[in-house]
Design a protein around this motif. Sequence first.
Motif, PDB file in Angstrom:
ATOM      1  N   LEU A 707       0.793  -1.073   0.084  1.00 28.88           N
ATOM      2  CA  LEU A 707       0.143   0.102   0.093  1.00 28.88           C
ATOM      3  C   LEU A 707       0.770   1.322  -0.185  1.00 28.88           C
ATOM      4  N   ILE A 708       0.565   2.330  -0.856  1.00 24.76           N
ATOM      5  CA  ILE A 708       1.376   3.463  -1.169  1.00 24.76           C
ATOM      6  C   ILE A 708       0.333   4.465  -0.459  1.00 24.76           C
ATOM      7  N   ASP A 709       0.908   5.282   0.482  1.00 20.23           N
ATOM      8  CA  ASP A 709       0.013   6.480   0.962  1.00 20.23           C
ATOM      9  C   ASP A 709      -1.302   6.016   1.713  1.00 20.23           C
ATOM     10  N   GLU A 710      -1.898   6.967   2.503  1.00 19.08           N
ATOM     11  CA  GLU A 710      -3.227   6.604   3.102  1.00 19.08           C
ATOM     12  C   GLU A 710      -4.223   6.644   2.071  1.00 19.08           C
ATOM     13  N   PRO A 711      -5.444   5.800   2.139  1.00 18.54           N
ATOM     14  CA  PRO A 711      -6.520   6.001   1.342  1.00 18.54           C
ATOM     15  C   PRO A 711      -7.279   7.451   1.295  1.00 18.54           C
ATOM     16  N   HIS A 712      -7.627   7.957   0.367  1.00 19.12           N
ATOM     17  CA  HIS A 712      -8.259   9.070   0.226  1.00 19.12           C
ATOM     18  C   HIS A 712      -9.692   8.835  -0.109  1.00 19.12           C
ATOM     19  N   VAL A 713     -10.620   9.924   0.170  1.00 22.68           N
ATOM     20  CA  VAL A 713     -12.083   9.698  -0.243  1.00 22.68           C
ATOM     21  C   VAL A 713     -12.409  10.812  -1.000  1.00 22.68           C
ATOM     22  N   LEU A 714     -13.358  10.305  -2.196  1.00 24.54           N
ATOM     23  CA  LEU A 714     -13.580  11.175  -3.163  1.00 24.54           C
ATOM     24  C   LEU A 714     -15.215  11.013  -3.259  1.00 24.54           C
ATOM     25  N   LEU A 715     -15.771  12.207  -3.460  1.00 26.79           N
ATOM     26  CA  LEU A 715     -17.286  12.241  -3.577  1.00 26.79           C
ATOM     27  C   LEU A 715     -17.582  12.161  -5.163  1.00 26.79           C
ATOM     28  N   PHE A 716     -18.149  11.107  -5.863  1.00 32.26           N
ATOM     29  CA  PHE A 716     -18.455  10.888  -7.175  1.00 32.26           C
ATOM     30  C   PHE A 716     -19.925  11.118  -7.135  1.00 32.26           C
ATOM     31  N   LYS A 717     -20.183  12.232  -8.093  1.00 30.96           N
ATOM     32  CA  LYS A 717     -21.641  12.609  -8.302  1.00 30.96           C
ATOM     33  C   LYS A 717     -22.289  11.761  -9.422  1.00 30.96           C
ATOM     34  N   ASP A 718     -23.472  11.838  -9.298  1.00 31.33           N
ATOM     35  CA  ASP A 718     -24.537  11.393 -10.196  1.00 31.33           C
ATOM     36  C   ASP A 718     -24.599  12.475 -11.393  1.00 31.33           C
ATOM     37  N   SER A 719     -23.244  12.449 -12.160  1.00 34.02           N
ATOM     38  CA  SER A 719     -23.471  13.688 -13.117  1.00 34.02           C
ATOM     39  C   SER A 719     -23.067  13.159 -14.527  1.00 34.02           C
ATOM     40  N   TYR A 720     -23.132  11.904 -14.620  1.00 39.02           N
ATOM     41  CA  TYR A 720     -22.841  11.162 -15.910  1.00 39.02           C
ATOM     42  C   TYR A 720     -21.272  11.273 -16.462  1.00 39.02           C
ATOM     43  N   HIS A 721     -20.522  12.050 -15.580  1.00 37.34           N
ATOM     44  CA  HIS A 721     -19.207  12.491 -15.807  1.00 37.34           C
ATOM     45  C   HIS A 721     -18.225  11.153 -15.499  1.00 37.34           C
ATOM     46  N   ASN A 722     -17.321  10.832 -16.418  1.00 38.11           N
ATOM     47  CA  ASN A 722     -16.375   9.786 -16.321  1.00 38.11           C
ATOM     48  C   ASN A 722     -15.267  10.116 -14.947  1.00 38.11           C
ATOM     49  N   LEU A 723     -14.425   9.151 -14.633  1.00 37.17           N
ATOM     50  CA  LEU A 723     -13.453   9.628 -13.732  1.00 37.17           C
ATOM     51  C   LEU A 723     -12.161   9.546 -14.383  1.00 37.17           C
ATOM     52  N   ARG A 724     -11.343  10.590 -14.209  1.00 38.20           N
ATOM     53  CA  ARG A 724      -9.995  10.642 -14.817  1.00 38.20           C
ATOM     54  C   ARG A 724      -9.136  10.576 -13.857  1.00 38.20           C
ATOM     55  N   LEU A 725      -7.821   9.943 -14.364  1.00 41.31           N
ATOM     56  CA  LEU A 725      -6.504   9.655 -13.609  1.00 41.31           C
ATOM     57  C   LEU A 725      -5.512  10.080 -14.634  1.00 41.31           C
ATOM     58  N   SER A 726      -4.574  10.951 -13.822  1.00 42.76           N
ATOM     59  CA  SER A 726      -3.470  11.226 -14.539  1.00 42.76           C
ATOM     60  C   SER A 726      -2.110  11.386 -13.658  1.00 42.76           C
ATOM     61  N   ILE A 727      -0.930  11.247 -14.132  1.00 43.45           N
ATOM     62  CA  ILE A 727       0.241  11.155 -13.427  1.00 43.45           C
ATOM     63  C   ILE A 727       1.009  12.288 -13.758  1.00 43.45           C
ATOM     64  N   HIS A 728       1.663  13.212 -12.952  1.00 45.19           N
ATOM     65  CA  HIS A 728       2.557  14.526 -13.174  1.00 45.19           C
ATOM     66  C   HIS A 728       3.772  14.347 -12.240  1.00 45.19           C
ATOM     67  N   ASP A 729       4.644  15.485 -12.768  1.00 45.46           N
ATOM     68  CA  ASP A 729       5.482  16.056 -12.090  1.00 45.46           C
ATOM     69  C   ASP A 729       6.495  14.765 -11.718  1.00 45.46           C
ATOM     70  N   MET A 730       6.799  13.858 -12.579  1.00 48.75           N
ATOM     71  CA  MET A 730       7.976  12.961 -12.527  1.00 48.75           C
ATOM     72  C   MET A 730       9.213  13.507 -12.897  1.00 48.75           C
ATOM     73  N   GLN A 744      -5.936   8.312 -17.903  1.00 49.14           N
ATOM     74  CA  GLN A 744      -6.684   7.296 -18.055  1.00 49.14           C
ATOM     75  C   GLN A 744      -8.154   7.531 -17.624  1.00 49.14           C
ATOM     76  N   GLU A 745      -9.208   6.800 -18.206  1.00 50.43           N
ATOM     77  CA  GLU A 745     -10.488   7.442 -17.677  1.00 50.43           C
ATOM     78  C   GLU A 745     -11.367   6.035 -17.594  1.00 50.43           C
ATOM     79  N   ILE A 746     -12.064   6.113 -16.511  1.00 49.90           N
ATOM     80  CA  ILE A 746     -12.950   4.857 -16.090  1.00 49.90           C
ATOM     81  C   ILE A 746     -14.525   5.397 -16.385  1.00 49.90           C
ATOM     82  N   PRO A 747     -15.487   4.714 -17.087  1.00 48.39           N
ATOM     83  CA  PRO A 747     -16.845   5.306 -17.641  1.00 48.39           C
ATOM     84  C   PRO A 747     -17.487   5.558 -16.133  1.00 48.39           C
ATOM     85  N   PHE A 748     -18.523   6.437 -16.375  1.00 50.46           N
ATOM     86  CA  PHE A 748     -19.265   6.693 -15.103  1.00 50.46           C
ATOM     87  C   PHE A 748     -20.017   5.461 -14.992  1.00 50.46           C
TER      88      PHE A 748
END
Length: 904
Positions: A707-730, A744-748
């Motif tokens: 496990l890396i880092d503590e788990p985080h909580v995100l509010l995922f709204k019923d807005s039909y929008h997908n979840l995007r993930l990206s990595i930066h500042d390497m 990367q994107e996970i469908p709603f």
Amino acid sequence: MLLLHLTPFVRGRSSSDTLVMLCWLFLAGFTCIGGSEHVATATLPASFNDLLPHFLIEPDDEYIVKNKPVTLTCRSTPATQIYFKCNGEWVHQDDHLIERTVDPATALPIMQVKIDISRQQVEKIFGLDDYWCHCVAWSTTGTQKSQKAYVRIAYLRKNFEEEPIGKEVALDQEVLLRCHPPEGVPPAEVEWQRNEDVIDPVTDPNFLVTADHNLIIKQARLADTANYTCVAKNIVARRKSSSATVLVYVNGGWSTWTTWSACSAVCGRGWQRRSRSCTNPTPLNGGVACDGQNVQKSACTATCPVDGGWSEWSKWSACGADCSMWRSRECTQPSPGTGGKDCQGIDLQSLNCTRQQCILNTIGPLEDVALYVGIVAVALCLTLLLIVVVLVYRRKKEGLDADVADSSILTTGFQPMGIKPSKPGNSHLLTIQPDLTTTTTSYQGTLRSRHDGTNHTGTAKFSLTNGPLLDPLPNGSHHTLHNGKLTTDPAEFMTRLSSQTYFKTLPHDVTNTSYGTFNFLGGRLTIPNTGISLLIPPEAIPRGKIYEIYLTAQRKEDLRLPLAGCQTLLSPIVSCGPPGVVLTRPVILSMDHCSDACPENWAVRLKKQNYEGVWEDVLMIGEELFSEPYYCQLEAETCRVFSEQLGRFSLVGESLNMAAAKRLRLVLFSDAYCSTLEYNIRVYCMDDTQDVFKEVMQMERQLGGRLIDEPHVLLFKDSYHNLRLSIHDMPQAHWRSKLLAGYQEIPFYHIWNGSQRYLHCTFTLERLSLSTCELTCQLCVWQVEGEGQSFILDSEFLLMETNPNGMALAGPSAFQIPYLIRQKICSSLDTPCPNGADWRLLAQRLKLDRHMSFFASKPSPTSVILDLWEAQHFHSGNLNQLATVMADIGKQEAMIFLVSDGEC
């Protein structure tokens, strides 16, 4: 005559420039005498003196299209001469087109000069610098230079640097079409066409053209299925990209079930059915059809109508004083039912007595005999009733002795506490001392009733007359509880459970199951690290009965809950059983949920699976009927389900508006050891419930992840929008990403409908050297047009462990409040008081007053309040606080034991 002195005019200039200026003056009508000290004269308006020329028109930038020359224009007043200078060289006089006029308002001379620039002139210096020109205007006072005008050759190449690519997208999904126009001078303007019609984002705000010429369809509609073309144009040409086809598909969705039809049989066994259609919505353009059955059948039994029938006539009564006698009959052979006809005719007949019968009936001694017979019959009945009461009392007393082998079992679960009475008048409260003659917390006796019968071999038999309980334990073995924990082999218990009729679907998963044996003293089942527990209050199991009870968290692969429309699973699917056992009081099932705990955003339902495997709505949160066997308390992250029946439960929510949100837990894992150049970071986006996190931890442990880092909580709204993930500042000097896309994107719908329980994506990174052992970067996770979270990753990692073993506590050790103390609190507070110093005040002080109506519907409201307090405070319960609440209520008869730490 005007005398012009040229010496000031040429002072400070080079000899060549001076000579050119003198010649210009000569051409303008002045007399060139020669030498810098000579003078020339001319006739000019007096207003010409002391005015510098200023430009009315200055040359502008121009583009040469194909082979057409361009014209540069310069106009100034007052001016004697205007000449162009291009790329540092004076343009020949013959190339100037001069036009002289006079301003009628000021009488000042106006001079306009034009020159033509050809493509050949520009190409001579092409590649060295831009071709530029400016004009210089003279007057008697001085000179002025205009702005530079650049002349470029216009062009537009044929090939687009990036053309749009066709896509197949779901309804309401965001679509991005990329376009990089061809290189050109001037830069090309871009417009988008849909089926040859120009798209105007102003009239249709669903379209957006970005600054870098990309087209975004914010929410794909069925009408957006079309061919899209990127058009680039400038003054030279117009280019079209290849067309990109966007196909908007719609996945099918089930409509709601129709109501059950009437039973097919008028009398006896038949069938009833209900149906649903794949029209919510209907699949279109290759969308996935609905998964599941569209018709369900269920067995039903129609009770046949029974016509009533008369019983036999009773015997004639004795002749009365009025010289009449009667007889009767009843409509009970059979009684009319389910719409059957009533009996036809009279149910009472009377008949006149003969004179002789009337005389005999009036004789007095016969009445005395009947009176004596009645008195004797009543005496015999009372005697028999007294004997039955004594026998029942002795049997119950012996049954209690069998269940409680040691009287200390009622106080061994007691925990120390100390309070200070709030008032001097309450100093005599909490003064009854418990029986402290025993210090052990082990119950060494059997939990089976001593009245259980034995067969000829001495093997104990277990009665199953009150419900479909488990079969008796083989070989007459008895479970023994030590410190409240069951010592039976887990594998043996699971094998025995799965062999029962009602438990064919129970998985052989010991890590997600807790079980135990319980009697009327109650107990608790807990599945560690899942937030799932089952509280069995005292007296919930009838006296003389012993139940083997299990609690299971169902895995995704074992069971899938059918969802429709905007429904989403908010809790784990939990099974407790065996179903059908008789409970005299509701048990409390506690489990996590992942809604945002805003009731106005959700319609939350409690679902239960019936014996036929069909999920049914048994409760709508906020619309509870207290006559029903279910009730639910929804807290911020936990729900408590009161149930008088065991079975399989889950919590399902349906969003009422776009503000509804689920809590997602974002967890990062990586490989524990990295011996190659590749390094993988796995991101899990799961429901924020402890049971899912436990399963992911177990799965990653098998994969060798950490496990890396503590788990985080995100509010995922019923807005039909997908979840995007990206990595930066390497650190680019040591690491690089192997992903082709920027994110990367996970469908709603994958997240909302729960089609994948453990949603995750992998970021594959590559270190440039095996000696690189540290990584610092930033991982961003956000919902498109929504909230987001950032992870800062470094070389330090956390590893969390979970306890896979279930826990069962039986008897007093499962509760914070000792049994006898509990009995006294209930007897003291259940009786209503005029001033409200009863169970109502207790609920208010414990902040449970929003459930007053539910408590009031129970025979013992105080007992249910204490059950809920036990369920909420199993690990953090403080009896001192509870004792303080009791003291504040001021009930003198509320007996709570006060024991110091040393006495315990």
